[in-house]
Design an enzyme around this catalytic site. Structure first.
Site, PDB file in Angstrom:
ATOM      1  N   TYR A  89      37.541  47.261  50.997  1.00 42.40           N
ATOM      2  CA  TYR A  89      36.455  48.066  50.193  1.00 42.40           C
ATOM      3  C   TYR A  89      35.983  49.121  51.030  1.00 42.40           C
ATOM      4  O   TYR A  89      34.814  49.177  51.653  1.00 42.40           O
ATOM      5  CB  TYR A  89      35.457  46.885  49.838  1.00 42.40           C
ATOM      6  CG  TYR A  89      35.696  46.079  49.084  1.00 42.40           C
ATOM      7  CD1 TYR A  89      36.857  45.788  48.252  1.00 42.40           C
ATOM      8  CD2 TYR A  89      34.667  44.988  48.748  1.00 42.40           C
ATOM      9  CE1 TYR A  89      37.281  44.640  47.418  1.00 42.40           C
ATOM     10  CE2 TYR A  89      35.170  43.990  47.810  1.00 42.40           C
ATOM     11  CZ  TYR A  89      36.236  43.927  46.905  1.00 42.40           C
ATOM     12  OH  TYR A  89      36.449  43.106  46.360  1.00 42.40           O
ATOM     13  N   PHE A 100      35.277  41.482  37.757  1.00 44.13           N
ATOM     14  CA  PHE A 100      35.735  42.217  36.516  1.00 44.13           C
ATOM     15  C   PHE A 100      34.936  41.867  35.331  1.00 44.13           C
ATOM     16  O   PHE A 100      35.477  41.848  34.015  1.00 44.13           O
ATOM     17  CB  PHE A 100      36.842  42.567  36.191  1.00 44.13           C
ATOM     18  CG  PHE A 100      37.800  43.330  37.330  1.00 44.13           C
ATOM     19  CD1 PHE A 100      37.119  44.408  37.875  1.00 44.13           C
ATOM     20  CD2 PHE A 100      39.061  42.987  37.990  1.00 44.13           C
ATOM     21  CE1 PHE A 100      37.806  45.082  39.151  1.00 44.13           C
ATOM     22  CE2 PHE A 100      39.743  43.611  38.806  1.00 44.13           C
ATOM     23  CZ  PHE A 100      38.867  44.863  39.263  1.00 44.13           C
ATOM     24  N   GLY A 106      35.830  44.218  32.223  1.00 43.75           N
ATOM     25  CA  GLY A 106      36.621  43.385  31.472  1.00 43.75           C
ATOM     26  C   GLY A 106      38.054  43.954  31.788  1.00 43.75           C
ATOM     27  O   GLY A 106      38.554  44.284  32.865  1.00 43.75           O
ATOM     28  N   PRO A 127      32.342  52.904  27.703  1.00 44.20           N
ATOM     29  CA  PRO A 127      31.085  53.691  27.210  1.00 44.20           C
ATOM     30  C   PRO A 127      30.814  52.905  25.627  1.00 44.20           C
ATOM     31  O   PRO A 127      29.635  53.366  25.333  1.00 44.20           O
ATOM     32  CB  PRO A 127      32.026  55.024  26.601  1.00 44.20           C
ATOM     33  CG  PRO A 127      33.093  54.824  26.400  1.00 44.20           C
ATOM     34  CD  PRO A 127      33.391  53.787  27.556  1.00 44.20           C
TER      35      PRO A 127
END
Length: 308
Positions: A79, A225, A229, A238
């Site tokens: 990461y 996630f 998703g 959005p």
């Protein structure tokens, strides 16, 4: 419902502790079920793309998370963005570490210094990855290390290499990531597994079989996630589906909080590790641990049909 909305507003204003979500044991390590994922601390892009994070803000988020009762942080040496490393930020913000802080890392994927991806580390390279995490975090052992599967049909050799490092004292507990039931079974033939990290969320339900397998074996299921998703590394979209928006409106909370609450409702063994580099989002994410959904709302979120 009005009373619950008022309660959520009051709790958010006063800040909710991560303990509101309840606790679970990762082996012998007790953690609050609401944790923090460190990937997004490095910047707007998950890795080299996008703007690097503001270092002071990222460190403030980590310290605020611990103040809010977060004692489960998920990270990895891979990461990192152009200017930021998640492990270095954790070390700078939180060392010397609190006795109850559990840092979970993962190995398997390999990146070069320019951010490019190799396919996967060989089993004999996993020790080097574990030692890299130790150096970056400033630890003499790692609490939990997940083997992140990189497409292998059989993870036995890789997981066996990690089991040897556990026996050598470099690692306390082991987990697996991005696996199916067959891979979990392969790992369990070699050593105990305390957690499974898989993508999972309201609209990303491919992991149901592993979720159930973990419940049957008392293994923590740790979705990633959960908010993004299907958008995955791109983050939350959005617009939200109508069924998520309607539940959010009913409680006076954000759709992201509904998604996290739904995750926690999937079983007492399910842990949440939402990632953020935004202090306000951090507070909202932790507050989602106190959001209680009704059976009707859970059916709505499962099926996408309207509230009666």
């Amino acid at each position: 419902m009005a009373d619950q909305m008022e309660l959520m507003h009051e709790m958010t204003a006063n800040t909710v502790s991560a303990a509101a979500a309840g606790t679970w044991l990762l082996g012998d390590l007790q953690v609050n079920r609401m944790g923090l994922g460190a990937m997004r601390l490095t910047g707007s892009g998950a890795f080299h793309e996008g703007a690097p994070s503001d270092r002071a803000t990222a460190i403030a988020v980590l310290r605020r998370a611990v103040e809010l009762g977060v004692n489960h942080i998920d990270t990895a040496a891979f990461y990192f963005s152009r200017l930021r490393s998640a492990n270095e930020l954790i070390n700078s913000a939180l060392a010397p570490y609190a006795d109850d802080l559990v840092i979970v890392t993962k190995v398997g994927p390999a990146r070069d210094a320019d951010g490019g991806w190799d396919t996967s580390a060989r089993p004999d390279q996993l020790r080097g990855q574990v030692e890299e995490n130790l150096r970056q975090l400033g630890r003499d052992h790692l609490d939990v290390v997940n083997l992140r599967r990189m497409g292998q049909d059989d993870i036995s050799e890789h997981f066996g290499a990690l089991a040897e490092l556990r026996d050598a004292g470099l690692v306390r507990h082991l987990g697996v990531s991005a696996v199916g039931p067959e891979h979990l079974a392969q790992a369990l033939e070699i050593a105990p597994v305390v957690c499974v990290q898989n993508p999972y969320g309201i609209d990303a339900r491919e992991g149901d079989a592993v979720l159930q397998a973990c419940a049957e074996r008392g293994i923590a299921f740790v979705p990633f996630f959960s908010i993004a998703g299907q958008r995955r590394e791109s983050g939350a979209g959005p617009a939200e589906p109508d069924h998520v928006e309607s539940v959010a409106r009913a409680h006076g909370v954000s759709p992201a909080q509904v998604r996290l609450a739904w995750i926690l409702h999937q079983g007492a063994h399910v842990l949440a590790i939402p990632g953020t580099g935004n202090p306000d989002h951090l507070v909202d994410n932790v507050a989602a641990g106190a959001l209680r959904l009704t059976e009707e709302e859970l059916r709505l979120l499962d099926t996408g049909s309207g509230l009666r």
